[in-house]
Design a protein around this motif. Structure first.
Motif, PDB file in Angstrom:
ATOM      1  N   GLY A   5       0.799  -1.212   0.000  1.00 31.38           N
ATOM      2  CA  GLY A   5       0.000   0.000   0.000  1.00 31.38           C
ATOM      3  C   GLY A   5       0.829   1.258   0.000  1.00 31.38           C
ATOM      4  O   GLY A   5       2.012   1.257   0.323  1.00 31.38           O
ATOM      5  N   GLY A   6       0.166   2.329  -0.356  1.00 38.24           N
ATOM      6  CA  GLY A   6       0.797   3.641  -0.370  1.00 38.24           C
ATOM      7  C   GLY A   6      -0.249   4.699  -0.136  1.00 38.24           C
ATOM      8  O   GLY A   6      -1.398   4.397   0.181  1.00 38.24           O
ATOM      9  N   ALA A   7       0.111   5.945  -0.324  1.00 41.85           N
ATOM     10  CA  ALA A   7      -0.777   7.059  -0.019  1.00 41.85           C
ATOM     11  C   ALA A   7      -2.081   7.049  -0.820  1.00 41.85           C
ATOM     12  O   ALA A   7      -3.082   7.587  -0.375  1.00 41.85           O
ATOM     13  N   ASP A   8      -2.067   6.439  -1.988  1.00 43.60           N
ATOM     14  CA  ASP A   8      -3.274   6.397  -2.819  1.00 43.60           C
ATOM     15  C   ASP A   8      -4.082   5.118  -2.628  1.00 43.60           C
ATOM     16  O   ASP A   8      -5.016   4.862  -3.379  1.00 43.60           O
ATOM     17  N   ASP A   9      -3.738   4.320  -1.630  1.00 43.80           N
ATOM     18  CA  ASP A   9      -4.367   3.017  -1.437  1.00 43.80           C
ATOM     19  C   ASP A   9      -5.156   2.957  -0.139  1.00 43.80           C
ATOM     20  O   ASP A   9      -4.932   3.742   0.777  1.00 43.80           O
ATOM     21  N   ILE A  10      -6.048   1.974  -0.082  1.00 42.48           N
ATOM     22  CA  ILE A  10      -6.740   1.645   1.158  1.00 42.48           C
ATOM     23  C   ILE A  10      -6.601   0.146   1.369  1.00 42.48           C
ATOM     24  O   ILE A  10      -6.780  -0.647   0.449  1.00 42.48           O
ATOM     25  N   ALA A  35      -0.911   3.954   3.514  1.00 36.19           N
ATOM     26  CA  ALA A  35      -2.272   3.631   3.070  1.00 36.19           C
ATOM     27  C   ALA A  35      -3.281   3.940   4.168  1.00 36.19           C
ATOM     28  O   ALA A  35      -2.965   3.869   5.355  1.00 36.19           O
ATOM     29  N   ARG A  36      -4.475   4.283   3.773  1.00 33.44           N
ATOM     30  CA  ARG A  36      -5.592   4.385   4.721  1.00 33.44           C
ATOM     31  C   ARG A  36      -6.025   2.959   5.041  1.00 33.44           C
ATOM     32  O   ARG A  36      -5.850   2.060   4.222  1.00 33.44           O
TER      33      ARG A  36
END
Length: 88
Positions: A5-10, A35-36
């Motif tokens: 995950g990363g900043a654009d992932d949940i 990630a959220r």
């Protein structure tokens, strides 16, 4: 473990008890990578619920024939089916 995950992932974690160590570890890793996180569990005070950004409680109650765990799994699967995302 590889980056998850990363900043654009949940990241979505499913656990009836909210105590499943593999699910908790995966959510912690995803959160560490930005990630959220979303937890779907039967217990809002579980370790999984405490570390997730968003918590959906299935609050399923069991029956003598089915049991609590089976009822919770059905509720969690129905919640996941209605969401426009892919859980891994």
């Amino acid at each position: 473990m590889q980056q998850s995950g990363g900043a654009d992932d949940i990241a979505v974690g499913f656990s009836h008890s909210g105590n499943t160590s593999a699910v908790i570890d995966a959510i912690q890793l995803a959160r560490k990578n930005g990630a959220r996180t979303l937890a779907i569990t039967n217990y809002d005070n579980s370790p999984l619920a405490q570390i997730a950004d968003i918590v959906l409680c299935s609050t399923a109650q069991g029956s003598p024939l089915m049991g609590e765990n089976a009822a919770a799994r059905i509720a969690q699967l129905l919640a996941a089916r209605e969401q426009p995302f892919i859980a891994v």
